[in-house]
Write a protein that holds these residues in place. Sequence first.
Motif, mmCIF file in Angstrom:
data_model
loop_
_atom_site.group_PDB
_atom_site.id
_atom_site.type_symbol
_atom_site.label_atom_id
_atom_site.label_comp_id
_atom_site.label_asym_id
_atom_site.label_seq_id
_atom_site.Cartn_x
_atom_site.Cartn_y
_atom_site.Cartn_z
ATOM 1 N N UNK A 57 0.836 -1.204 0.000
ATOM 2 C CA UNK A 57 0.000 0.000 0.000
ATOM 3 C C UNK A 57 0.871 1.254 0.000
ATOM 4 N N UNK A 58 1.982 1.192 0.724
ATOM 5 C CA UNK A 58 2.892 2.335 0.780
ATOM 6 C C UNK A 58 3.507 2.584 -0.599
ATOM 7 N N UNK A 59 3.831 1.519 -1.323
ATOM 8 C CA UNK A 59 4.409 1.659 -2.665
ATOM 9 C C UNK A 59 3.410 2.322 -3.618
ATOM 10 N N UNK A 99 -7.034 5.296 0.561
ATOM 11 C CA UNK A 99 -5.939 4.677 1.294
ATOM 12 C C UNK A 99 -5.982 5.063 2.770
ATOM 13 N N UNK A 100 -6.149 6.347 3.041
ATOM 14 C CA UNK A 100 -6.214 6.809 4.433
ATOM 15 C C UNK A 100 -7.390 6.164 5.154
ATOM 16 N N UNK A 124 3.864 6.591 8.046
ATOM 17 C CA UNK A 124 4.656 6.527 6.818
ATOM 18 C C UNK A 124 4.024 7.356 5.696
ATOM 19 N N UNK A 125 2.717 7.541 5.763
ATOM 20 C CA UNK A 125 2.023 8.286 4.723
ATOM 21 C C UNK A 125 2.197 9.797 4.864
ATOM 22 N N UNK A 126 2.642 10.255 6.004
ATOM 23 C CA UNK A 126 2.832 11.691 6.196
ATOM 24 C C UNK A 126 3.965 12.200 5.304
ATOM 25 N N UNK A 132 -2.692 16.658 3.407
ATOM 26 C CA UNK A 132 -2.575 15.233 3.719
ATOM 27 C C UNK A 132 -2.596 15.013 5.238
ATOM 28 N N UNK A 133 -1.867 15.864 5.959
ATOM 29 C CA UNK A 133 -1.812 15.735 7.405
ATOM 30 C C UNK A 133 -3.206 15.863 8.015
#
Length: 234
Positions: A57-59, A99-100, A124-126, A132-133
């Motif tokens: 998911x991070x990729x 995703x979030x 990791x998504x930050x 986004x935050x």
Amino acid sequence: VVERLHHPVEEVRTCAVSCIASMAEQHPEAHHALVMACAPLLEHSVPGMRAAGREAMHKVEACEQRQKTLEEASDKPGLRKTPVGQDSMYGAFCCLRTTIAQVAARLENRNPEVRTTAIDSLQEMQDGTSDRQFAISRAVAFRLDHEEESIRDTAVLALARLVAADDVDSIQTILERLDSKSAATRMSAVKALGHVAAHGDQTVVRGLNKCLADDDYKVTREALRVLNRVAVLA
């Protein structure tokens, strides 16, 4: 390919993650489907499987961010236009929200290891951008309203890791919970503020001062404890 993330051999899972990353690069329109397919792995009972799903998911999310950066750059004068446009930018935005939402939903899992994995993934998504935050912190703060104490406590821990003292929008999202009809939600919000508020933050102090007259003495007690850390009572 996603099914190979369930494979017992780590090397196979690693290759599957790489394959998913390549698919995300070549097919932006598949981002949403890839996220939805990988998300259930965050709840797997085996740590290695959860890690594979998280990495995949991070990729995909990182690929989406690169695409968005290219699209934004293409709008600057003097730069060659990229073949992507508004439709794909909107798709990337929707994929990010998906995703979030998918990761934050795992904060409600009964397995504490799954909840920890979800917090790690959100961290990791930050990327330092305010939009986004705020999207991440809002999705987490929503769990302060949960009826189960363990889920609310997880949200408090997540906010402690994800929200910085100068993040005004995210802190405001927590402050709004001080007006909840639920004493449990108000208590959780006070605890979260105790973790994220900067010393002397007058907005937080004013919010906590209202809690000193709370109908639930436990909320009042916790507010006093947090005020003792955040500011000197006037």
